[in-house]
Design a protein around this motif. Structure first.
Motif, mmCIF file in Angstrom:
data_model
loop_
_atom_site.group_PDB
_atom_site.id
_atom_site.type_symbol
_atom_site.label_atom_id
_atom_site.label_comp_id
_atom_site.label_asym_id
_atom_site.label_seq_id
_atom_site.Cartn_x
_atom_site.Cartn_y
_atom_site.Cartn_z
ATOM 1 N N GLY A 1 0.848 -1.185 0.000
ATOM 2 C CA GLY A 1 0.000 0.000 0.000
ATOM 3 C C GLY A 1 0.880 1.230 0.000
ATOM 4 N N PHE B 1 -3.664 1.551 5.787
ATOM 5 C CA PHE B 1 -5.009 1.372 5.235
ATOM 6 C C PHE B 1 -4.915 0.800 3.818
ATOM 7 C CE2 PHE B 1 -8.697 2.722 2.829
ATOM 8 C CZ PHE B 1 -9.755 2.413 3.684
ATOM 9 N N ALA B 2 -4.006 1.350 3.016
ATOM 10 C CA ALA B 2 -3.844 0.883 1.633
ATOM 11 C C ALA B 2 -3.349 -0.560 1.593
ATOM 12 C CB ALA B 2 -2.884 1.801 0.878
ATOM 13 N N HIS C 1 -3.789 -2.829 3.957
ATOM 14 C CA HIS C 1 -4.908 -3.653 4.424
ATOM 15 C C HIS C 1 -5.906 -3.888 3.284
ATOM 16 C CE1 HIS C 1 -7.765 -5.398 7.186
ATOM 17 N NE2 HIS C 1 -8.680 -4.486 6.887
ATOM 18 N N LYS C 2 -6.166 -2.853 2.504
ATOM 19 C CA LYS C 2 -7.081 -2.967 1.367
ATOM 20 C C LYS C 2 -6.540 -3.949 0.331
ATOM 21 C CE LYS C 2 -9.508 -0.146 -2.089
ATOM 22 N NZ LYS C 2 -9.674 1.232 -2.642
ATOM 23 N N ASN D 1 -8.444 -7.389 -0.791
ATOM 24 C CA ASN D 1 -8.859 -7.550 -2.177
ATOM 25 C C ASN D 1 -8.195 -8.727 -2.883
ATOM 26 O OD1 ASN D 1 -10.643 -5.423 -2.042
ATOM 27 N ND2 ASN D 1 -9.205 -3.919 -2.865
ATOM 28 N N GLU E 1 -2.118 -1.334 -3.792
ATOM 29 C CA GLU E 1 -3.193 -0.342 -3.654
ATOM 30 C C GLU E 1 -2.588 1.007 -3.287
ATOM 31 O OE1 GLU E 1 -6.365 -0.566 -4.270
ATOM 32 O OE2 GLU E 1 -6.665 -2.740 -4.449
#
Length: 218
Positions: free
Chosen positions: A181, A201-202, A204-205, A209, A215
Protein backbone atom coordinates in the motif's frame (compact mmCIF):
# COMPACT_ATOMS: atom_id res chain seq x y z
CA UNK A 1 31.37 -9.68 17.63
CA UNK A 2 33.73 -7.16 19.25
CA UNK A 3 35.72 -9.87 21.04
CA UNK A 4 35.84 -12.04 17.92
CA UNK A 5 37.37 -9.19 15.88
CA UNK A 6 39.79 -7.80 18.47
CA UNK A 7 40.57 -10.70 20.80
CA UNK A 8 39.47 -8.70 23.85
CA UNK A 9 36.26 -7.48 25.47
CA UNK A 10 35.26 -3.82 25.00
CA UNK A 11 34.96 -3.03 28.72
CA UNK A 12 36.75 -4.30 31.80
CA UNK A 13 36.05 -3.83 35.49
CA UNK A 14 36.44 -5.35 38.95
CA UNK A 15 32.78 -6.37 39.18
CA UNK A 16 29.97 -7.35 36.83
CA UNK A 17 28.05 -4.24 37.87
CA UNK A 18 30.97 -1.97 36.96
CA UNK A 19 31.25 -3.59 33.52
CA UNK A 20 27.49 -3.33 32.96
CA UNK A 21 27.55 0.39 33.81
CA UNK A 22 30.33 0.96 31.30
CA UNK A 23 28.26 -0.81 28.64
CA UNK A 24 25.36 1.52 29.43
CA UNK A 25 27.23 4.81 29.64
CA UNK A 26 30.49 4.66 27.71
CA UNK A 27 31.10 4.68 23.98
CA UNK A 28 32.42 1.36 22.70
CA UNK A 29 36.18 1.54 21.98
CA UNK A 30 37.26 1.63 18.35
CA UNK A 31 38.10 -1.80 16.97
CA UNK A 32 40.34 -0.21 14.33
CA UNK A 33 42.56 1.31 17.00
CA UNK A 34 43.24 -2.20 18.23
CA UNK A 35 43.47 -3.70 14.76
CA UNK A 36 44.00 -1.17 11.93
CA UNK A 37 43.61 -3.90 9.30
CA UNK A 38 39.87 -4.12 10.02
CA UNK A 39 37.93 -2.21 7.31
CA UNK A 40 36.00 0.91 8.31
CA UNK A 41 32.84 -0.68 6.92
CA UNK A 42 33.15 -3.51 9.45
CA UNK A 43 33.62 -1.06 12.31
CA UNK A 44 30.52 0.81 11.17
CA UNK A 45 28.52 -2.42 11.44
CA UNK A 46 29.83 -3.01 14.96
CA UNK A 47 28.93 0.54 15.99
CA UNK A 48 25.38 0.14 14.67
CA UNK A 49 24.93 -3.26 16.30
CA UNK A 50 26.08 -1.95 19.69
CA UNK A 51 24.35 1.46 19.65
CA UNK A 52 23.04 2.46 23.10
CA UNK A 53 19.68 3.55 21.71
CA UNK A 54 17.79 0.54 20.24
CA UNK A 55 16.27 2.69 17.47
CA UNK A 56 19.78 3.31 16.09
CA UNK A 57 20.53 -0.41 15.74
CA UNK A 58 19.97 -2.62 12.74
CA UNK A 59 17.19 -5.22 12.77
CA UNK A 60 18.61 -8.60 13.84
CA UNK A 61 17.06 -10.63 11.02
CA UNK A 62 17.35 -8.31 8.01
CA UNK A 63 20.29 -6.07 8.91
CA UNK A 64 18.44 -2.83 8.09
CA UNK A 65 17.07 0.00 10.23
CA UNK A 66 13.77 -0.53 12.00
CA UNK A 67 10.88 1.91 11.80
CA UNK A 68 11.81 3.18 15.28
CA UNK A 69 14.17 5.61 13.60
CA UNK A 70 11.81 6.53 10.76
CA UNK A 71 9.62 8.84 12.85
CA UNK A 72 12.66 10.86 13.97
CA UNK A 73 13.90 11.13 10.40
CA UNK A 74 10.50 12.22 9.12
CA UNK A 75 10.21 14.85 11.86
CA UNK A 76 13.66 16.13 10.91
CA UNK A 77 12.44 16.54 7.33
CA UNK A 78 9.34 18.38 8.52
CA UNK A 79 11.50 20.76 10.55
CA UNK A 80 13.70 21.50 7.52
CA UNK A 81 12.58 22.36 4.01
CA UNK A 82 9.24 20.95 2.92
CA UNK A 83 9.24 17.79 0.83
CA UNK A 84 6.80 15.68 -1.10
CA UNK A 85 7.31 12.02 -1.69
CA UNK A 86 5.93 8.51 -1.56
CA UNK A 87 5.79 6.02 1.29
CA UNK A 88 5.03 2.36 0.62
CA UNK A 89 4.34 -0.37 3.14
CA UNK A 90 5.04 -3.92 1.97
CA UNK A 91 3.80 -7.08 3.66
CA UNK A 92 4.58 -10.72 2.95
CA UNK A 93 1.37 -12.57 2.17
CA UNK A 94 0.44 -15.50 4.43
CA UNK A 95 3.63 -15.10 6.46
CA UNK A 96 2.12 -16.84 9.47
CA UNK A 97 1.41 -19.89 7.33
CA UNK A 98 5.00 -19.87 6.04
CA UNK A 99 6.30 -19.98 9.61
CA UNK A 100 3.84 -22.69 10.62
CA UNK A 101 4.42 -24.90 7.57
CA UNK A 102 8.17 -24.51 7.07
CA UNK A 103 9.40 -23.18 10.44
CA UNK A 104 10.63 -19.81 11.70
CA UNK A 105 14.08 -20.38 10.18
CA UNK A 106 12.51 -20.36 6.71
CA UNK A 107 10.38 -17.37 7.74
CA UNK A 108 13.51 -15.46 8.69
CA UNK A 109 15.10 -16.46 5.39
CA UNK A 110 12.11 -15.07 3.48
CA UNK A 111 12.42 -11.79 5.41
CA UNK A 112 16.13 -11.64 4.58
CA UNK A 113 15.46 -12.32 0.88
CA UNK A 114 12.92 -9.50 0.68
CA UNK A 115 15.18 -7.15 2.66
CA UNK A 116 18.07 -7.86 0.29
CA UNK A 117 15.91 -7.09 -2.74
CA UNK A 118 14.64 -3.84 -1.20
CA UNK A 119 18.14 -2.70 -0.23
CA UNK A 120 19.45 -3.43 -3.72
CA UNK A 121 16.55 -1.56 -5.31
CA UNK A 122 17.02 1.35 -2.89
CA UNK A 123 20.54 1.89 -4.21
CA UNK A 124 19.31 1.90 -7.80
CA UNK A 125 16.22 4.06 -7.26
CA UNK A 126 17.24 6.22 -4.27
CA UNK A 127 14.80 5.41 -1.51
CA UNK A 128 15.27 4.38 2.12
CA UNK A 129 14.16 1.04 3.62
CA UNK A 130 12.95 0.19 7.14
CA UNK A 131 11.82 -3.03 8.82
CA UNK A 132 8.59 -2.62 10.71
CA UNK A 133 6.39 -5.03 12.63
CA UNK A 134 6.27 -8.73 11.77
CA UNK A 135 6.53 -9.34 8.05
CA UNK A 136 6.30 -5.72 6.94
CA UNK A 137 8.73 -3.19 5.48
CA UNK A 138 8.46 0.52 4.72
CA UNK A 139 10.19 2.33 1.87
CA UNK A 140 10.30 6.11 1.58
CA UNK A 141 11.16 8.07 -1.55
CA UNK A 142 11.57 11.83 -1.25
CA UNK A 143 10.68 14.25 -4.04
CA UNK A 144 9.59 11.50 -6.44
CA UNK A 145 9.03 13.15 -9.80
CA UNK A 146 6.28 12.54 -12.34
CA UNK A 147 3.12 10.56 -11.65
CA UNK A 148 3.72 9.30 -8.09
CA UNK A 149 0.93 6.71 -8.18
CA UNK A 150 2.17 5.28 -11.48
CA UNK A 151 5.81 5.30 -10.36
CA UNK A 152 4.95 3.62 -7.04
CA UNK A 153 3.04 0.88 -8.87
CA UNK A 154 6.01 0.36 -11.20
CA UNK A 155 8.34 0.09 -8.21
CA UNK A 156 6.07 -2.55 -6.67
CA UNK A 157 6.11 -4.45 -9.98
CA UNK A 158 9.91 -4.31 -10.12
CA UNK A 159 10.18 -5.67 -6.58
CA UNK A 160 7.74 -8.46 -7.47
CA UNK A 161 9.82 -9.37 -10.52
CA UNK A 162 12.98 -9.49 -8.41
CA UNK A 163 11.26 -11.81 -5.93
CA UNK A 164 10.13 -14.13 -8.74
CA UNK A 165 13.68 -14.16 -10.14
CA UNK A 166 15.19 -15.12 -6.77
CA UNK A 167 12.57 -17.83 -6.24
CA UNK A 168 13.32 -19.25 -9.70
CA UNK A 169 17.10 -19.16 -9.10
CA UNK A 170 16.59 -21.12 -5.87
CA UNK A 171 14.58 -23.82 -7.63
CA UNK A 172 11.37 -22.91 -5.81
CA UNK A 173 12.63 -24.25 -2.47
CA UNK A 174 10.79 -21.29 -0.94
CA UNK A 175 7.87 -19.35 -2.41
CA UNK A 176 6.14 -16.16 -1.31
CA UNK A 177 4.20 -13.14 -2.58
CA UNK A 178 3.87 -9.58 -1.33
CA UNK A 179 1.14 -6.97 -1.11
CA UNK A 180 1.77 -3.23 -0.85
CA UNK A 181 0.00 0.00 0.00
CA UNK A 182 1.34 3.44 -0.92
CA UNK A 183 0.60 7.08 -0.23
CA UNK A 184 1.85 10.36 -1.69
CA UNK A 185 2.77 12.68 1.18
CA UNK A 186 3.54 16.34 1.66
CA UNK A 187 5.54 17.17 4.77
CA UNK A 188 3.90 20.60 4.93
CA UNK A 189 0.51 19.01 5.66
CA UNK A 190 1.06 15.35 6.63
CA UNK A 191 2.21 14.26 10.09
CA UNK A 192 4.08 11.02 10.64
CA UNK A 193 0.91 9.46 12.04
CA UNK A 194 -0.96 10.50 8.89
CA UNK A 195 1.41 8.79 6.48
CA UNK A 196 1.62 5.58 8.53
CA UNK A 197 -2.17 5.40 8.93
CA UNK A 198 -2.78 5.93 5.23
CA UNK A 199 -0.21 3.40 4.02
CA UNK A 200 -1.47 0.80 6.49
CA UNK A 201 -5.01 1.37 5.23
CA UNK A 202 -3.84 0.88 1.63
CA UNK A 203 -1.90 -2.29 2.53
CA UNK A 204 -4.91 -3.65 4.42
CA UNK A 205 -7.08 -2.97 1.37
CA UNK A 206 -4.60 -4.82 -0.88
CA UNK A 207 -4.77 -7.89 1.35
CA UNK A 208 -8.57 -7.73 1.60
CA UNK A 209 -8.86 -7.55 -2.18
CA UNK A 210 -7.05 -10.83 -2.70
CA UNK A 211 -3.40 -10.23 -1.71
CA UNK A 212 -0.43 -10.27 -4.10
CA UNK A 213 -1.46 -6.78 -5.25
CA UNK A 214 -0.82 -3.03 -4.93
CA UNK A 215 -3.19 -0.34 -3.65
CA UNK A 216 -2.72 3.42 -3.53
CA UNK A 217 -4.36 5.63 -0.90
CA UNK A 218 -6.20 8.50 -2.61
Amino acid sequence: MYELLTGSVPFKGDTAVEIALKHMKEKIPSIRKQNPTIPQSVENIVLKATAKNPKNRYDNVTGIYTDLILEDRYDDIVKSDGHTGCIMQIGIDNFKEINEKYGTKTGDEVLAILAGILVRQSKEQTFSVYRTRGDEFIIVSLDMSGDIKKNAKMLYKTIREDIDSVIDDRGYDVFFNISAGAYAFDTNTDTYKDIIKNTRFALHKAKLNGKNRFEFFD
